[in-house]
Design a protein around this motif. Structure first.
Motif, mmCIF file in Angstrom:
data_model
loop_
_atom_site.group_PDB
_atom_site.id
_atom_site.type_symbol
_atom_site.label_atom_id
_atom_site.label_comp_id
_atom_site.label_asym_id
_atom_site.label_seq_id
_atom_site.Cartn_x
_atom_site.Cartn_y
_atom_site.Cartn_z
ATOM 1 N N GLY A 144 5.074 -5.372 -2.609
ATOM 2 C CA GLY A 144 5.174 -5.617 -1.165
ATOM 3 C C GLY A 144 5.407 -7.088 -0.867
ATOM 4 N N TYR A 145 4.651 -7.950 -1.568
ATOM 5 C CA TYR A 145 4.839 -9.389 -1.369
ATOM 6 C C TYR A 145 6.216 -9.847 -1.857
ATOM 7 C CZ TYR A 145 -0.025 -9.990 -0.022
ATOM 8 O OH TYR A 145 -1.212 -9.933 0.640
ATOM 9 N N LEU A 146 6.688 -9.279 -2.933
ATOM 10 C CA LEU A 146 8.021 -9.641 -3.444
ATOM 11 C C LEU A 146 9.116 -9.212 -2.481
ATOM 12 C CD1 LEU A 146 7.693 -8.868 -7.265
ATOM 13 C CD2 LEU A 146 7.922 -11.103 -6.157
ATOM 14 N N ILE A 147 8.966 -8.048 -1.881
ATOM 15 C CA ILE A 147 9.975 -7.585 -0.921
ATOM 16 C C ILE A 147 10.029 -8.504 0.289
ATOM 17 C CG2 ILE A 147 10.522 -5.728 0.703
ATOM 18 C CD1 ILE A 147 9.522 -3.761 -1.461
ATOM 19 N N GLU A 187 0.832 -1.206 0.000
ATOM 20 C CA GLU A 187 0.000 0.000 0.000
ATOM 21 C C GLU A 187 0.865 1.253 0.000
ATOM 22 O OE1 GLU A 187 -2.844 -0.132 3.176
ATOM 23 O OE2 GLU A 187 -3.823 -1.925 2.380
ATOM 24 N N ALA A 188 1.986 1.218 0.722
ATOM 25 C CA ALA A 188 2.876 2.381 0.750
ATOM 26 C C ALA A 188 3.501 2.624 -0.622
ATOM 27 C CB ALA A 188 3.965 2.190 1.794
ATOM 28 N N LEU A 189 3.803 1.554 -1.336
ATOM 29 C CA LEU A 189 4.404 1.673 -2.670
ATOM 30 C C LEU A 189 3.350 1.717 -3.776
ATOM 31 C CD1 LEU A 189 7.363 -0.871 -2.296
ATOM 32 C CD2 LEU A 189 7.463 1.618 -2.141
ATOM 33 N N GLU A 190 2.098 1.590 -3.384
ATOM 34 C CA GLU A 190 0.964 1.559 -4.304
ATOM 35 C C GLU A 190 1.064 0.410 -5.297
ATOM 36 O OE1 GLU A 190 0.547 5.417 -6.076
ATOM 37 O OE2 GLU A 190 0.097 6.378 -4.157
#
Length: 117
Positions: free
Chosen positions: A79-82, A71-74
């Motif tokens: 996010g899941y990859l990170i 959500e922070a990166l839109e």
């Protein structure tokens, strides 16, 4: 004949003492095996139960963190990859340090197994 009787009595006493010692040693060995077995089963049971709850907690925290980063990166996928990359990196670090982990585990188990209590 008195000497022979005395030798026979001494031999009988030595045999009785040897049998008593053998029975006591056998009983001690059984108790020691029981102690080590119960300690091992108890440790494995605690490890499985605590590990299961830690695993579930980690999964929920990882999903929540991945969603927050997404959500922070839109971009939810990013996010899941990170978070996935973080877990892979952690797994690689643990794999590289497996010799140290083996040493610690062997030392801890050896201390418990060979304890005199």
């Amino acid at each position: 004949m008195n000497v022979f009787n005395s030798i026979g009595e001494t031999t009988d006493k030595a045999t009785d003492i040897g049998e008593t010692y053998f029975k006591a040693s056998h009983q001690y060995l059984k108790l020691k095996i029981f102690q080590q077995l119960t300690l091992s089963v108890s440790m494995v049971t605690k490890l499985v139960v605590i590990g299961a709850f830690l695993f579930l907690g980690l999964i929920f925290c990882a999903v929540a963190t991945a969603m927050a980063i997404g959500e922070a990166l839109e971009n939810l996928l990013l996010g899941y990859l990170i978070i996935g990359a973080f877990f892979l990196f952690t797994a690689i670090l643990i794999y590289w340090s497996r010799a140290a982990i083996n040493k610690i585990v062997l030392q801890k188990i050896g201390d418990k197994f060979f304890s005199e209590k």
